[in-house]
Enzyme design. Sequence first.
Site, PDB file in Angstrom:
ATOM      1  N   GLY A 169     -35.832 -79.097 -42.769  1.00  0.00           N
ATOM      2  CA  GLY A 169     -35.241 -80.035 -41.825  1.00  0.00           C
ATOM      3  C   GLY A 169     -35.129 -81.435 -42.400  1.00  0.00           C
ATOM      4  N   GLU A 170     -36.175 -81.870 -43.090  1.00  0.00           N
ATOM      5  CA  GLU A 170     -36.166 -83.196 -43.703  1.00  0.00           C
ATOM      6  C   GLU A 170     -35.203 -83.243 -44.888  1.00  0.00           C
ATOM      7  OE1 GLU A 170     -39.087 -82.532 -41.059  1.00  0.00           O
ATOM      8  OE2 GLU A 170     -39.114 -81.489 -42.998  1.00  0.00           O
ATOM      9  N   TYR A 171     -35.058 -82.119 -45.589  1.00  0.00           N
ATOM     10  CA  TYR A 171     -34.074 -82.066 -46.675  1.00  0.00           C
ATOM     11  C   TYR A 171     -32.663 -82.256 -46.127  1.00  0.00           C
ATOM     12  CZ  TYR A 171     -31.389 -80.204 -50.642  1.00  0.00           C
ATOM     13  OH  TYR A 171     -30.485 -80.041 -51.666  1.00  0.00           O
ATOM     14  N   ALA A 204     -32.112 -85.742 -45.722  1.00  0.00           N
ATOM     15  CA  ALA A 204     -31.966 -86.456 -46.994  1.00  0.00           C
ATOM     16  C   ALA A 204     -30.575 -86.311 -47.598  1.00  0.00           C
ATOM     17  CB  ALA A 204     -33.015 -85.949 -47.989  1.00  0.00           C
TER      18      ALA A 204
END
Length: 416
Positions: free
Chosen positions: A60-62, A65
């Site tokens: 999710g954080e990727y 990003a």
Amino acid sequence: MNLLYRIAIAIATLVLPIIGLFSAKVNHFLKGRKGLLKKLADFRSKYPGKLAWFHVASLGEYEQAKPVISKLKKEKPDLLVVVSFFSPSGYDIAIRKPQENVDFISYIPLDRKSWAFDFVTLLNPTIAFFVKYDLWNHHILALKSRKVPTVLFSASFREDQNYFKSDGFFRSVLKKMDLIFTQNEESIRLLKSINYPEAYLAGDTRFDRVNETAKNPKHFLEIESWVEGKKVMVLGSVWEEDMKLLIPLINQKEKYLWIVAPHDLKPEPMEFWARSIQFKSTRYSQKESLEGVNVLFIDNIGMLSSLYQYARIAYVGGAFGKGLHNILEPIGFEIPVIFGALKNHSKFPEAAQSIAQGCGFSISDFESLKNEFAKLQEEEFYGNARSRAKSWMEANLGAADKIVSEVLLNYPLDGR
């Protein structure tokens, strides 16, 4: 507290291999990290240029990003990009195929001081980015010892977090960030309350990401033929708690087609759900023909974000369990989205925002699900919800541009 932290990390490095003997997940977590410094050293020996390091917790954080990585590469095309993951679930998916604008993918080592300093020394980044959270003290200390600019973006803070409870260890880690870009005004307020000086409101980069996906979705010709002229509801990242409510709705709506993408891809839950559904269903991997099929189970990773293009309505799961999944993916296609009632809205501020905007709808039981579904069958109500989804999306684009512009203003990345 710093000493306690070091002791805790040291104990973890000793205990985890023992736990790994009995836990496949922990064993996989550790096995993936074997040889990571050697792999990184080999990469840097071949590619010794200036480098931006992006660290993410998981997938999710990727996704958050990616818009920043893309914008940064446009501005600095010669800059190498390395992405590190903490979680195997994110790493395993990312390494399946080459990632656009990313030159190397790695795990981050456990935050033992010597390992962290070795990792950062080999990596030798020109700048480091942390996405949303997952701040590791010794890795950040290693960056500061080398005077590497360190940036946190897509941050979303809550008053009950340790950073804001007392002026101690966790706050000191946060304050080592040179720049922090937040998703919302409340996070700016909280940072000001602890006298953090370099905070900027940029917004949520997920809006940029889902907008990009909506503009360039993957196409699935067989599914497109199947759904043509039909009403479709896409159920994304659903769990058993969600399906207990959704299956009775499916059984009442014969004229709808249903695309079901479970969070857990084990076959057993899908087989159980299929037995409870009155209409013909099949799994994507087993389909021979979709003729006569009402329910299609998606038993792979990578399709869901594009499948929302076929939806009239979306349901996003997780709220009744570990946490709500990404409701912005259907919003990117201007699709109204239903989701479960959250116990803690502060962890998922986009849920309350979507409700306020008139394109998100929270349900707590079958009756409320049935009522929201019925309202979305009314053309005027439905058209208004779609229009509001579009307006909300458009109003929140541009976070990646703001982040990269401010970063390059402060750190042109020409000298290192």
